[in-house]
Scaffold this active site. Structure first.
Site, PDB file in Angstrom:
ATOM      1  CG  ASN A  98      -2.363  11.704   2.466  1.00  0.00           C
ATOM      2  OD1 ASN A  98      -1.818  10.795   1.834  1.00  0.00           O
ATOM      3  ND2 ASN A  98      -2.053  11.949   3.720  1.00  0.00           N
ATOM      4  CE  LYS A  99      -5.221   5.773   4.453  1.00  0.00           C
ATOM      5  NZ  LYS A  99      -6.209   4.938   3.724  1.00  0.00           N
ATOM      6  NE  ARG A 109      -0.008   1.587   3.445  1.00  0.00           N
ATOM      7  CZ  ARG A 109       0.975   2.452   3.622  1.00  0.00           C
ATOM      8  NH1 ARG A 109       2.224   2.027   3.804  1.00  0.00           N
ATOM      9  NH2 ARG A 109       0.755   3.734   3.625  1.00  0.00           N
ATOM     10  N   GLY A 110       0.222   2.397  -0.138  1.00  0.00           N
ATOM     11  CA  GLY A 110       0.976   3.640  -0.314  1.00  0.00           C
ATOM     12  C   GLY A 110       1.089   3.905  -1.810  1.00  0.00           C
ATOM     13  CB  ALA A 111       0.363   6.951  -3.795  1.00  0.00           C
ATOM     14  CG  ASP A 115      -3.098   8.200  -1.558  1.00  0.00           C
ATOM     15  OD1 ASP A 115      -2.957   8.661  -0.412  1.00  0.00           O
ATOM     16  OD2 ASP A 115      -2.808   7.021  -1.859  1.00  0.00           O
TER      17      ASP A 115
HETATM   18  O1  MRU Z   1      -4.594   3.385   2.193  1.00  0.00           O
HETATM   19  P1  MRU Z   1      -3.101   3.548   2.124  1.00  0.00           P
HETATM   20  O2  MRU Z   1      -2.387   3.016   3.309  1.00  0.00           O
HETATM   21  O3  MRU Z   1      -2.548   3.051   0.816  1.00  0.00           O
HETATM   22  O4  MRU Z   1      -2.913   5.129   2.134  1.00  0.00           O
HETATM   23  C1  MRU Z   1      -1.634   5.658   2.053  1.00  0.00           C
HETATM   24  C2  MRU Z   1      -1.592   7.132   2.155  1.00  0.00           C
HETATM   25  O5  MRU Z   1      -2.599   7.793   2.288  1.00  0.00           O
HETATM   26  C3  MRU Z   1      -0.253   7.776   1.978  1.00  0.00           C
HETATM   27  O6  MRU Z   1      -0.178   8.961   2.725  1.00  0.00           O
HETATM   28  C4  MRU Z   1      -0.034   8.113   0.498  1.00  0.00           C
HETATM   29  O7  MRU Z   1      -0.285   6.998  -0.303  1.00  0.00           O
HETATM   30  C5  MRU Z   1       1.346   8.602   0.239  1.00  0.00           C
HETATM   31  S1  MRU Z   1       2.544   7.343   0.400  1.00  0.00           S
HETATM   32  C6  MRU Z   1       4.071   7.974   0.022  1.00  0.00           C
END
Ligand code: MRU
Length: 348
Positions: free
Chosen positions: A249-250, A49-51, A239
């Protein structure tokens, strides 16, 4: 330059090895993907996970798909169309996923007519390039961002925008890492990040591995800390960033931005240019993922709400550009008005 101990994904030429982020921090286990469907599943279930990390994982998913498709040349094109569609359908908000798959498809188009072994090799090189470029971009984000972090700063972050969310080093945590490596003696407040606890399970774990001082707080404690004068700046990842500077973002990021404005605290976003979606002017067009109700009714497998209680579980929110102090990218720091500054950085 400091060595980052955590690696979210590794490619050995045959297998994509992902640390299973749903099991951290208690268990350090790996998912080994040998076909694209495994990669799609791992993204959907948030084992990766994470963009930027899901973008890179999907790129290797496309390499695995090409290898699978090569066994049936007449069905090659339709197999690849299906694979790209399945990888795209995994998570809707982070634009890096669509950016990476689009880049892999573009490469494939350019390779039309080449022998299959050449196509496989070139597609692999493209995925490796995406992986390495992301690491490089994170280092640059770290350098630009660290200049904005005063010595001794108490930095609040949300979710996990670290090595685990990227191909290494991190975006928001990349800035934190760079400031730490420069000897700035910063400390970090990590929001636990309900409902899936990326802050508690991943950010706290990752920073502890690197010896960066971190204190865990529940999400609803952030406002109190700001009121007490205990937060000097906020830095989070993204994201999707629109051309006008609105940032998905989250879930919970928007609340932090409103609190930051009320307390006159800088609100920074750190993200690579692959997170900018120039097709969208503002945040109204960003698709917001809604996840399963069970994520809210349970925690760590324990029931925490009456069975069957209706649940609303949006995974992201959108912070309007006017609440953002600056956007730190691999090409420099964009400040308001973002339409101009982001465009200039990205050469648009
Ligand atoms: O749902 P997730 O854990 O994939 O969400 C991740 C985030 O919101 C991060 O802040 C975002 O992807 C940036 S990661 C460098």
């Amino acid at each position: 330059m400091g060595v980052v101990k955590v690696q979210a994904l590794e490619w050995d030429g045959e297998v994509l090895r992902l640390i299973d982020q749903t099991l951290l921090p208690l268990n350090q286990e790996y998912v080994e993907c040998r076909d694209y469907r495994c990669v799609a599943r791992a993204i959907r279930q948030m084992q990766v996970r994470g963009a930027p990390a899901i973008g890179a994982a999907a790129a290797f998913g496309m390499v695995l798909a090409v290898k699978e498709a090569a066994s049936d040349p007449p069905g090659f094109e339709s197999f690849m169309r299906d694979a790209a569609a399945e990888l795209r359908s995994t998570r809707p908000t982070a634009v890096n996923l669509f950016w990476a798959i689009g880049r892999m498809e573009e490469k494939l188009r350019h390779l039309a007519g080449e022998p299959l072994p050449v196509i496989i090799k070139q597609m692999e090189s493209e995925a490796v390039a995406i992986y390495l470029e992301d690491q490089e971009m994170n280092r640059r984000i770290g350098e630009y961002g660290a200049a904005l972090v005063p010595p001794g700063a108490r930095v609040l972050t949300h979710c996990n925008a670290g090595a685990l969310a990227t191909t290494g080093y991190g975006t928001a945590l990349g800035v934190i890492r760079a400031a730490h490596e420069q000897g700035k003696e910063i400390t970090v407040w990590a929001d636990e990040t309900r409902p899936l606890l990326q802050g508690a399970r991943l950010t706290a774990w990752e920073l502890m591995q690197d010896g960066i001082p971190v204190t865990l707080i529940a999400d609803n404690m952030a406002g109190y800390l700001m009121q007490q004068g205990k937060v000097d700046l906020i830095i989070v990842g993204a994201d999707r960033i629109t051309a006008g500077g609105d940032v998905a973002n989250k879930i919970g990021t928007y609340s932090l931005a409103v609190l930051a404005r009320a307390h006159n605290i800088p609100m920074y976003i750190a993200a690579p240019t692959s997170t900018i979606d120039f097709s969208l002017e503002d945040g109204r067009g960003i698709p917001i993922e809604e996840r399963a109700p069970e994520e809210m009714r349970q925690m760590g497998g324990h029931v925490t709400a009456p069975p069957g209680v209706p649940v609303y579980n949006p995974a992201f929110d959108v912070t309007p550009a006017e609440l953002i102090t600056a956007i730190i990218t691999d090409r420099g720091v964009a400040t308001p008005p973002y339409r101009e500054s982001i465009g200039k950085l990205a050469g648009k």
